[in-house]
Design an enzyme around this catalytic site. Structure first.
Site, mmCIF file in Angstrom:
data_model
loop_
_atom_site.group_PDB
_atom_site.id
_atom_site.type_symbol
_atom_site.label_atom_id
_atom_site.label_comp_id
_atom_site.label_asym_id
_atom_site.label_seq_id
_atom_site.Cartn_x
_atom_site.Cartn_y
_atom_site.Cartn_z
ATOM 1 C CG ASP A 242 -1.719 -1.264 1.356
ATOM 2 O OD1 ASP A 242 -2.615 -1.463 0.541
ATOM 3 O OD2 ASP A 242 -1.414 -2.075 2.255
ATOM 4 C CD GLU B 196 -1.181 -2.866 -6.993
ATOM 5 O OE1 GLU B 196 -2.129 -3.458 -6.439
ATOM 6 O OE2 GLU B 196 -1.275 -1.691 -7.408
HETATM 7 C C1 TRH Z 1 11.952 -6.659 -0.624
HETATM 8 C C2 TRH Z 1 11.802 -5.166 -0.636
HETATM 9 C C3 TRH Z 1 10.649 -4.577 -1.068
HETATM 10 N N1 TRH Z 1 10.535 -3.229 -1.099
HETATM 11 C C4 TRH Z 1 9.296 -2.586 -1.519
HETATM 12 C C5 TRH Z 1 8.909 -2.805 -2.940
HETATM 13 C C6 TRH Z 1 7.421 -2.537 -2.872
HETATM 14 O O1 TRH Z 1 7.184 -1.157 -2.970
HETATM 15 C C7 TRH Z 1 7.029 -3.038 -1.480
HETATM 16 C C8 TRH Z 1 6.382 -4.413 -1.500
HETATM 17 O O2 TRH Z 1 5.106 -4.323 -2.045
HETATM 18 P P1 TRH Z 1 4.455 -5.475 -2.903
HETATM 19 O O3 TRH Z 1 5.454 -5.975 -3.840
HETATM 20 O O4 TRH Z 1 3.195 -4.961 -3.469
HETATM 21 O O5 TRH Z 1 4.197 -6.665 -1.862
HETATM 22 P P2 TRH Z 1 3.517 -6.665 -0.411
HETATM 23 O O6 TRH Z 1 3.118 -8.047 -0.138
HETATM 24 O O7 TRH Z 1 4.435 -6.077 0.558
HETATM 25 O O8 TRH Z 1 2.254 -5.773 -0.547
HETATM 26 C C9 TRH Z 1 0.956 -6.280 -0.707
HETATM 27 O O9 TRH Z 1 0.220 -5.598 0.250
HETATM 28 C C10 TRH Z 1 -1.133 -6.009 0.315
HETATM 29 C C11 TRH Z 1 -1.817 -5.248 1.401
HETATM 30 C C12 TRH Z 1 -1.805 -5.796 -1.001
HETATM 31 O O10 TRH Z 1 -3.092 -6.219 -0.943
HETATM 32 C C13 TRH Z 1 -1.049 -6.549 -2.044
HETATM 33 O O11 TRH Z 1 -1.621 -6.350 -3.293
HETATM 34 C C14 TRH Z 1 0.392 -6.069 -2.042
HETATM 35 O O12 TRH Z 1 0.432 -4.738 -2.437
HETATM 36 O O13 TRH Z 1 8.223 -3.096 -0.728
HETATM 37 C C15 TRH Z 1 11.593 -2.419 -0.688
HETATM 38 O O14 TRH Z 1 11.482 -1.178 -0.751
HETATM 39 N N2 TRH Z 1 12.722 -3.008 -0.237
HETATM 40 C C16 TRH Z 1 12.897 -4.342 -0.184
HETATM 41 O O15 TRH Z 1 13.971 -4.828 0.235
#
Ligand code: TRH
Length: 378
Positions: free
Chosen positions: A17, A273
């Site tokens: 989010d 996402e």
């Molecule tokens: C592994 C990693 C990720 N990130 C960031 C990348 C992304 O912006 C974020 C991870 O988000 P996502 O890939 O979307 O996975 P998520 O599982 O963390 O987020 C999820 O949250 C739920 C509430 C939603 O319903 C899902 O659709 C999805 O958005 O973290 C970093 O900044 N540093 C890191 O080391």
């Protein structure tokens, strides 16, 4: 024209989010010269992906964005020209009332979750009158095809990614303390949910023909791997060697660095996402762990994306990709044949992803679409 924007974000769980909202805020500010206030209810979670954010400070300027802690008691503030509620989070009543009082009513947008399902294009841009206030909001659906809101993509993203190969990549890996890569080594980034068959993957990678470096950000997946390989753990537990596999556990990275990690790896396991979209812009072979939903709703979403993504692939390639993704999401057991078939496609997937990116570039990026929409309304 420079407008003022308020973005509201509640952190439901995980980082997606705030991950999406932070990119959105930065792109509005940096690519479109807009003035952005980002209201977030969980600054601690935010600071994990944006270390410049101080979780103790209620109001701060971070990379040109005014970051505000969204607290239960919401002060009466002057609403912006454009208001985005992310993922149907509920705006405070006091804020909505202030929107109503404004001489020029703000443009109110509900930014939805990303989906490749065909209905998205029909619902994108539909208005929804508020049941209690004389205001209407518009649904903005990100998506992969024309007629949807498009995807988050910074103006210079693909150029940055292109110039990264070479010296910049080596410097980055060095800076992050990532192991020196052997020429025959396969470098893999792993970001996934608890539901993914990590044990199976670890077994397959350990018995791999090539040496494998598996880079895992700290978190539950990393903890599980430490437990699985406890017999092989090194004293600091950040580097674990087992047969052909080296696991390197790394601190959670700032969002920009995470992008660079995706650009640096031969294969990217991503989830949710935002990382899923970033893996697509990275262009390397990727495997998506979709956010699991009640009653298996997510399977339809997974299928919908695969239908789009694999439509131009030769049939054997499409089958191998589908099989791997299906197994990784727990559809059936992940075995050596499925993994080897996917691995054998590395080169052809790189080529395919180039075409896929070209296809995605045919639509406007999400933020350009939002800016245009708001300008048309005001
Ligand atoms: C592994 C990693 C990720 N990130 C960031 C990348 C992304 O912006 C974020 C991870 O988000 P996502 O890939 O979307 O996975 P998520 O599982 O963390 O987020 C999820 O949250 C739920 C509430 C939603 O319903 C899902 O659709 C999805 O958005 O973290 C970093 O900044 N540093 C890191 O080391």
């Amino acid at each position: 024209m420079q407008r003022r924007w308020d973005i509201f974000c509640t952190v439901v769980d995980n980082f997606g989010d705030i991950g999406v909202c932070w990119r959105l805020a930065k792109q509005l500010t940096q690519d479109h010269n807009q003035k952005v206030r980002l209201w977030v209810d969980d600054l601690l979670c935010f600071s994990c992906i944006a270390p410049d954010v101080n979780a103790e400070i209620q109001q701060q300027n971070v990379q040109g964005v005014e970051v505000c802690h969204w607290q239960t008691v919401f002060l009466d503030v002057e609403p912006a020209d454009a208001v985005i509620e992310a993922f149907a989070c509920e705006l405070p009543d006091v804020y909505i009332a202030a929107m109503v009082r404004k001489h020029k009513r703000p443009v109110w947008i509900n930014l939805e979750y990303l989906s490749a399902e065909p209905w998205v294009a029909q619902y994108h841009g539909l208005p929804s009158p508020h049941p209690r206030f004389p205001l209407s909001k518009t649904f903005f659906f990100p998506g992969f095809v024309k007629g949807t809101g498009g995807l988050l993509r910074e103006k210079n993203l693909l150029t940055q990614r292109e110039v990264f190969d070479g010296v910049a990549k080596r410097l980055f890996l060095d800076q992050k303390g990532l192991c020196e890569c052997r020429t025959d080594e396969i470098r893999i980034a792993l970001f996934c949910y608890d539901s993914a068959p990590i044990e199976n993957l670890i077994g397959l990678l350990s018995d791999s023909l090539n040496p494998v470096l598996l880079i895992v950000p700290q978190g539950r997946a990393a903890d599980r791997i430490v437990a699985i390989l406890s017999h092989a753990a090194s004293p600091d537990e950040s580097l674990i060697k087992h047969k052909q596999l080296t696991v390197q556990i790394v601190p959670f990275m700032a969002q920009n660095d995470y992008d660079r990690l995706l650009w640096s790896c031969d294969i990217n396991f991503v989830r949710g996402e935002d990382s899923f979209v970033r893996a697509q812009w990275a262009g390397n072979p990727f495997i998506w762990n979709i956010y699991p939903q009640a009653e298996g709703v997510h399977w339809k979403k997974l299928e919908a994306f695969l239908d789009l993504y694999t439509v131009d692939m030769p049939p054997e390639m499409a089958i191998a990709v589908r099989e791997m993704w299906f197994c990784w999401n727990g559809g059936k057991a992940l075995n050596a044949t499925v993994w080897m078939n996917f691995l054998a496609l590395r080169e052809s997937l790189m080529q395919h992803n180039k075409k896929w990116i070209k296809q995605l570039l045919e639509q406007d990026d999400l933020v350009s679409g939002l800016v245009q929409f708001v300008e048309n309304q005001l």
